[in-house]
Design a protein around this motif. Sequence first.
Motif, PDB file in Angstrom:
ATOM      1  N   ILE A  41       0.833  -1.203   0.000  1.00 50.94           N
ATOM      2  CA  ILE A  41       0.000   0.000   0.000  1.00 50.94           C
ATOM      3  C   ILE A  41       0.870   1.256   0.000  1.00 50.94           C
ATOM      4  N   THR A  42       1.909   1.264   0.828  1.00 46.60           N
ATOM      5  CA  THR A  42       2.778   2.438   0.866  1.00 46.60           C
ATOM      6  C   THR A  42       3.565   2.590  -0.433  1.00 46.60           C
ATOM      7  N   MET A  43       3.906   1.483  -1.069  1.00 40.49           N
ATOM      8  CA  MET A  43       4.605   1.556  -2.344  1.00 40.49           C
ATOM      9  C   MET A  43       3.688   2.133  -3.428  1.00 40.49           C
ATOM     10  N   ALA A  44       2.423   1.731  -3.417  1.00 41.08           N
ATOM     11  CA  ALA A  44       1.464   2.277  -4.377  1.00 41.08           C
ATOM     12  C   ALA A  44       1.250   3.772  -4.133  1.00 41.08           C
ATOM     13  N   ALA A  45       1.189   4.182  -2.864  1.00 42.65           N
ATOM     14  CA  ALA A  45       1.028   5.601  -2.544  1.00 42.65           C
ATOM     15  C   ALA A  45       2.241   6.393  -2.991  1.00 42.65           C
ATOM     16  N   GLN A  46       3.411   5.827  -2.827  1.00 41.53           N
ATOM     17  CA  GLN A  46       4.640   6.508  -3.247  1.00 41.53           C
ATOM     18  C   GLN A  46       4.647   6.687  -4.763  1.00 41.53           C
ATOM     19  N   GLN A  47       4.220   5.676  -5.497  1.00 39.12           N
ATOM     20  CA  GLN A  47       4.197   5.786  -6.950  1.00 39.12           C
ATOM     21  C   GLN A  47       3.126   6.758  -7.429  1.00 39.12           C
ATOM     22  N   ALA A  48       2.043   6.903  -6.657  1.00 34.21           N
ATOM     23  CA  ALA A  48       0.989   7.836  -7.045  1.00 34.21           C
ATOM     24  C   ALA A  48       1.465   9.286  -6.957  1.00 34.21           C
ATOM     25  N   LEU A  49       2.438   9.563  -6.109  1.00 36.05           N
ATOM     26  CA  LEU A  49       2.958  10.919  -5.984  1.00 36.05           C
ATOM     27  C   LEU A  49       3.997  11.257  -7.045  1.00 36.05           C
ATOM     28  N   ASN A  50       4.560  10.263  -7.684  1.00 36.90           N
ATOM     29  CA  ASN A  50       5.541  10.510  -8.736  1.00 36.90           C
ATOM     30  C   ASN A  50       4.827  10.873 -10.028  1.00 36.90           C
ATOM     31  N   PRO A  51       5.448  11.678 -10.872  1.00 40.48           N
ATOM     32  CA  PRO A  51       4.812  11.984 -12.156  1.00 40.48           C
ATOM     33  C   PRO A  51       4.708  10.728 -13.019  1.00 40.48           C
ATOM     34  N   PRO A  52       3.614  10.587 -13.758  1.00 38.18           N
ATOM     35  CA  PRO A  52       3.462   9.387 -14.582  1.00 38.18           C
ATOM     36  C   PRO A  52       4.451   9.381 -15.745  1.00 38.18           C
ATOM     37  N   PRO A  53       4.937   8.204 -16.114  1.00 33.28           N
ATOM     38  CA  PRO A  53       5.849   8.142 -17.261  1.00 33.28           C
ATOM     39  C   PRO A  53       5.088   8.427 -18.562  1.00 33.28           C
ATOM     40  N   PRO A  54       5.782   8.939 -19.573  1.00 35.75           N
ATOM     41  CA  PRO A  54       5.088   9.281 -20.822  1.00 35.75           C
ATOM     42  C   PRO A  54       4.599   8.061 -21.606  1.00 35.75           C
ATOM     43  N   ASP A  55       5.251   6.937 -21.436  1.00 33.50           N
ATOM     44  CA  ASP A  55       4.868   5.723 -22.156  1.00 33.50           C
ATOM     45  C   ASP A  55       3.739   5.016 -21.401  1.00 33.50           C
ATOM     46  N   PRO A  56       2.580   4.754 -22.026  1.00 35.32           N
ATOM     47  CA  PRO A  56       1.470   4.099 -21.320  1.00 35.32           C
ATOM     48  C   PRO A  56       1.772   2.669 -20.889  1.00 35.32           C
ATOM     49  N   VAL A  57       2.592   1.967 -21.649  1.00 34.01           N
ATOM     50  CA  VAL A  57       2.958   0.601 -21.254  1.00 34.01           C
ATOM     51  C   VAL A  57       3.798   0.634 -19.986  1.00 34.01           C
ATOM     52  N   GLN A  58       4.717   1.560 -19.933  1.00 28.22           N
ATOM     53  CA  GLN A  58       5.550   1.713 -18.743  1.00 28.22           C
ATOM     54  C   GLN A  58       4.706   2.121 -17.541  1.00 28.22           C
ATOM     55  N   ALA A  59       3.687   2.951 -17.752  1.00 27.62           N
ATOM     56  CA  ALA A  59       2.800   3.361 -16.662  1.00 27.62           C
ATOM     57  C   ALA A  59       2.022   2.168 -16.105  1.00 27.62           C
ATOM     58  N   ARG A  60       1.562   1.272 -16.983  1.00 24.54           N
ATOM     59  CA  ARG A  60       0.844   0.074 -16.520  1.00 24.54           C
ATOM     60  C   ARG A  60       1.762  -0.872 -15.761  1.00 24.54           C
ATOM     61  N   ILE A  61       2.992  -0.999 -16.211  1.00 24.91           N
ATOM     62  CA  ILE A  61       3.949  -1.859 -15.509  1.00 24.91           C
ATOM     63  C   ILE A  61       4.239  -1.289 -14.129  1.00 24.91           C
ATOM     64  N   PHE A  62       4.453   0.017 -14.049  1.00 20.01           N
ATOM     65  CA  PHE A  62       4.714   0.647 -12.752  1.00 20.01           C
ATOM     66  C   PHE A  62       3.523   0.524 -11.816  1.00 20.01           C
ATOM     67  N   ALA A  63       2.319   0.576 -12.353  1.00 14.98           N
ATOM     68  CA  ALA A  63       1.124   0.431 -11.516  1.00 14.98           C
ATOM     69  C   ALA A  63       0.989  -0.988 -10.986  1.00 14.98           C
ATOM     70  N   PHE A  64       1.503  -1.961 -11.704  1.00 14.98           N
ATOM     71  CA  PHE A  64       1.408  -3.367 -11.308  1.00 14.98           C
ATOM     72  C   PHE A  64       2.519  -3.791 -10.350  1.00 14.98           C
ATOM     73  N   LEU A  65       3.628  -3.053 -10.324  1.00 13.85           N
ATOM     74  CA  LEU A  65       4.783  -3.443  -9.508  1.00 13.85           C
ATOM     75  C   LEU A  65       4.513  -3.522  -8.004  1.00 13.85           C
ATOM     76  N   PRO A  66       3.724  -2.624  -7.383  1.00 14.48           N
ATOM     77  CA  PRO A  66       3.454  -2.797  -5.952  1.00 14.48           C
ATOM     78  C   PRO A  66       2.781  -4.130  -5.622  1.00 14.48           C
ATOM     79  N   ILE A  67       1.925  -4.604  -6.512  1.00 11.91           N
ATOM     80  CA  ILE A  67       1.276  -5.906  -6.297  1.00 11.91           C
ATOM     81  C   ILE A  67       2.304  -7.023  -6.379  1.00 11.91           C
TER      82      ILE A  67
END
Length: 124
Positions: A41-67
């Motif tokens: 949960i804290t890892m997901a919150a930390q990633q939510a505060l970072n600016p999203p990457p410009p590549d949508p595939v990279q954004a989906r991978i980063f969103a899945f990494l905390p899980i």
Amino acid sequence: MSAPDPTNMWNLFGLLPFDPSGMFLIGGILGLGAWPIIMGITMAAQQALNPPPPDPVQARIFAFLPIVFTFVLAGFAAGLVIYWAWNNFLTVIQQYVIMRRHGNETQLDKLIARLRNKASGSES
């Protein structure tokens, strides 16, 4: 602290003498402790505060990494998972304060505004 987190939902977070982590195939999922969940949960919150990457595939991978890290680190030493969770928590606070001082709107601010709008819309 050098053993994996023995608490999980199935043993009422350490109150019952039951360890589902030894079960075949599903033991790793059932044995997911409280600290690995907090760390995810804290890892997901930390990633939510970072600016999203410009590549949508990279954004989906980063969103899945905390899980992924929640399940991967569940078997690690509890001290490491507690350290990582606290580090994430302190980083979230630090990043939030820095962003607010610079006048940037965070995802947390957007979530709070959305909840306020929903609450004020349902009251009227």
